[in-house]
Scaffold this motif. Structure first.
Motif, PDB file in Angstrom:
ATOM      1  N   TYR A   1      -2.333   1.209   4.256  1.00 19.93           N
ATOM      2  CA  TYR A   1      -1.271   1.207   3.248  1.00 19.93           C
ATOM      3  C   TYR A   1      -1.218   2.542   2.513  1.00 19.93           C
ATOM      4  CZ  TYR A   1       1.067   0.410  -1.199  1.00 19.93           C
ATOM      5  OH  TYR A   1       1.887   0.532  -2.291  1.00 19.93           O
TER       6      TYR A   1
ATOM      7  N   SER B   1       0.298   5.427   4.603  1.00 15.41           N
ATOM      8  CA  SER B   1       1.755   5.324   4.681  1.00 15.41           C
ATOM      9  C   SER B   1       2.395   5.648   3.328  1.00 15.41           C
ATOM     10  CB  SER B   1       2.161   3.922   5.125  1.00 15.41           C
ATOM     11  OG  SER B   1       1.682   3.640   6.416  1.00 15.41           O
ATOM     12  N   PHE B   2       1.801   5.137   2.269  1.00 14.88           N
ATOM     13  CA  PHE B   2       2.292   5.400   0.916  1.00 14.88           C
ATOM     14  C   PHE B   2       2.279   6.897   0.620  1.00 14.88           C
ATOM     15  CE2 PHE B   2       1.285   5.875  -3.662  1.00 14.88           C
ATOM     16  CZ  PHE B   2       2.390   5.245  -4.209  1.00 14.88           C
TER      17      PHE B   2
ATOM     18  N   ASN C   1       4.116  -0.778   6.168  1.00 12.08           N
ATOM     19  CA  ASN C   1       3.043   0.215   6.097  1.00 12.08           C
ATOM     20  C   ASN C   1       2.172   0.222   7.357  1.00 12.08           C
ATOM     21  OD1 ASN C   1       3.146   1.449   3.244  1.00 12.08           O
ATOM     22  ND2 ASN C   1       3.423  -0.728   2.882  1.00 12.08           N
TER      23      ASN C   1
END
Length: 462
Positions: free
Chosen positions: A252, A255-256, A410
């Protein structure tokens, strides 16, 4: 200070730093467009020349040569074969872009800190295709056209200098947003919503300042996070021996982190479009009316990060490319009198994947996206079928759709970032393919459990 030193300060290569300088320079360049003398012709020349110069300084002479190939392909098809110019341009311009993707292996270059002109070619390819299709639509009867076709179709062939100006204007060919030839001509010639009236022209400065501050914030977030969440960690023993939830959380955060780079890029593009005036999209209806700049906006950060449903992500992420895909791929694959289905969605996502490049990671990501959206629609249909007096259940389904969208988005995004087939599969496998299994399960359940919407309003919403 040498360029190498300045590039090292922000942790990028010299080619990327040179691109960033030219990219940011598109903001003042766009501002001066409104003061160019010589009427519409002068503005077209200014748009074409400044775009070519910025491209040359960013990527070298070869970039403009590549752009010229796509431009000539499209313009030649419109000039000599109007009845088929849309299809010819789609196949040849997209084919040339794919060839450049393969030749330059741009995905590998970007991962290693390099940059080339293929990113700009991607934007120009969409522009030349849409222009050719709209010129093709100019031959069709208006009553048979969709609203978007009626709005954007071209009756008259633009001049070559108008066409080049459209492709290179405002530095928008660097990273978008994509806009229509009809809008570009109206803006340059001060027609439509840009027509001079007694009402004062909208001031761009407040909106520009807001977006510039947003760009600075996004870059600061990205520079803070990127050294803490590198993709290289996926091959590190620490990652391999961590628990399931730790791996999922790291995916996550990777991707964030990556998204903030795109937020920065699109914020700079938005500032450029607003300052030029081309980003103006009319006035709000409430009093006092304020200017809207929807044509400049290419991302809704909060809309992406707090999306209620995967279906809403294309409305918030790379907005104008999503609109382009809908108007020129998705809608045109739907037979008259029939509803769109999974085939149209998958075909649209496949075109988007090929447009980005032929890396397996792109293909996997966009196929995953089609599955993700279909799974989210299943949850939404169940949500609509719940009567309003069962608020707890309705809220739980809404929360489930949000959690599902965050998880799958994500997870899927890693394919877009990693690109390699084996590496992507290993990373997906490290969390037991949860982001691939969940959409498939929901699609199957959605076909088994077919609820009826509780109201006609719910049916209309879906």
């Amino acid at each position: 200070m040498e360029m190498e030193e300045m590039a090292s300060l922000i942790g990028v290569s010299v080619p990327v730093f040179r691109f960033l300088l030219c990219f940011v320079a598109s903001i003042p360049t766009s501002f001066f467009h409104r003061f160019v003398p010589g009427g519409a012709i002068g503005k077209h020349l200014y748009a074409a020349l400044t775009g070519a110069v910025l491209s040359y300084l960013s990527f070298g002479l070869s970039s403009n040569m590549h752009f010229l190939v796509s431009i000539i392909i499209s313009y030649g098809s419109m000039l000599f074969c109007r009845k088929r110019c849309g299809l010819i341009t789609f196949l040849l311009a997209m084919g040339y872009l794919i060839g450049c993707h393969v030749y330059y292996m741009s995905g590998d270059a970007w991962k290693e800190g390099g940059i080339d002109a293929t990113g700009s070619m991607m934007v120009i390819t969409l522009k030349v295709i849409s222009c050719a299709i709209n010129y093709n639509d100019g031959l069709l009867k208006e009553e048979n056209l969709r609203e978007s076709q009626k709005k954007n179709r071209l009756i008259k062939l633009p001049s070559f200098i108008e066409y080049v100006g459209y492709c290179l204007c405002c530095g928008s060919h660097f990273a978008g947003p994509v806009y229509e030839m009809k809008d570009y001509l109206d803006w340059t010639e001060r027609k439509g919503i840009w027509k001079k009236t007694k009402k004062p022209s909208p001031s761009p400065f407040g909106a520009t300042l807001k977006v510039v501050l947003q760009a600075a914030f996004c870059m600061a977030i990205y520079l803070y996070l990127v050294p803490r969440y590198p993709l290289s960690t996926f091959s590190d023993p620490i990652y391999k021996h961590s628990g399931f939830m730790d791996r999922l959380m790291y995916q996550y955060m990777c991707s964030f982190t990556a998204r903030w780079k795109y937020y920065f890029i699109w914020s700079v593009s938005e500032a450029s479009m607003i300052l030029s005036g081309l980003g103006f999209s009319g006035w709000t209806n409430y009093s006092p009316p304020t200017p809207r700049w929807a044509r400049a906006k290419n991302v809704d950060i909060l809309g992406v990060e707090f999306t209620k449903s995967s279906v809403e992500i294309p409305l918030a992420w790379n907005i104008h490319v999503s609109t382009w895909l809908r108007h020129y791929v998705y809608d045109r694959l739907v037979q008259k009198g029939k509803k769109p289905g999974f085939f149209q969605l998958l075909a649209t996502q496949t075109v988007s994947a090929v447009w980005h490049g032929l890396y397996p990671g792109y293909i996997i990501f966009f196929v995953q996206s089609a599955l993700m959206i279909s799974g989210s629609r299943a949850i939404y249909r169940w949500q609509c079928s719940v009567s309003s007096n069962k608020r707890v259940l309705k809220k739980l389904l809404m929360l489930s759709n949000f959690a599902y969208s965050v998880l799958v988005l994500n997870y899927s995004s890693l394919g877009f970032m990693i690109l390699g087939l084996n590496e992507t599969i290993k990373v997906y496998g490290s969390v037991y393919y949860v982001g691939s299994i969940a959409p498939v399960v929901l699609i199957i359940l959605g076909n088994i459990i077919r609820p009826k919407p509780s109201t006609s309003r719910a049916r209309k919403g879906q």
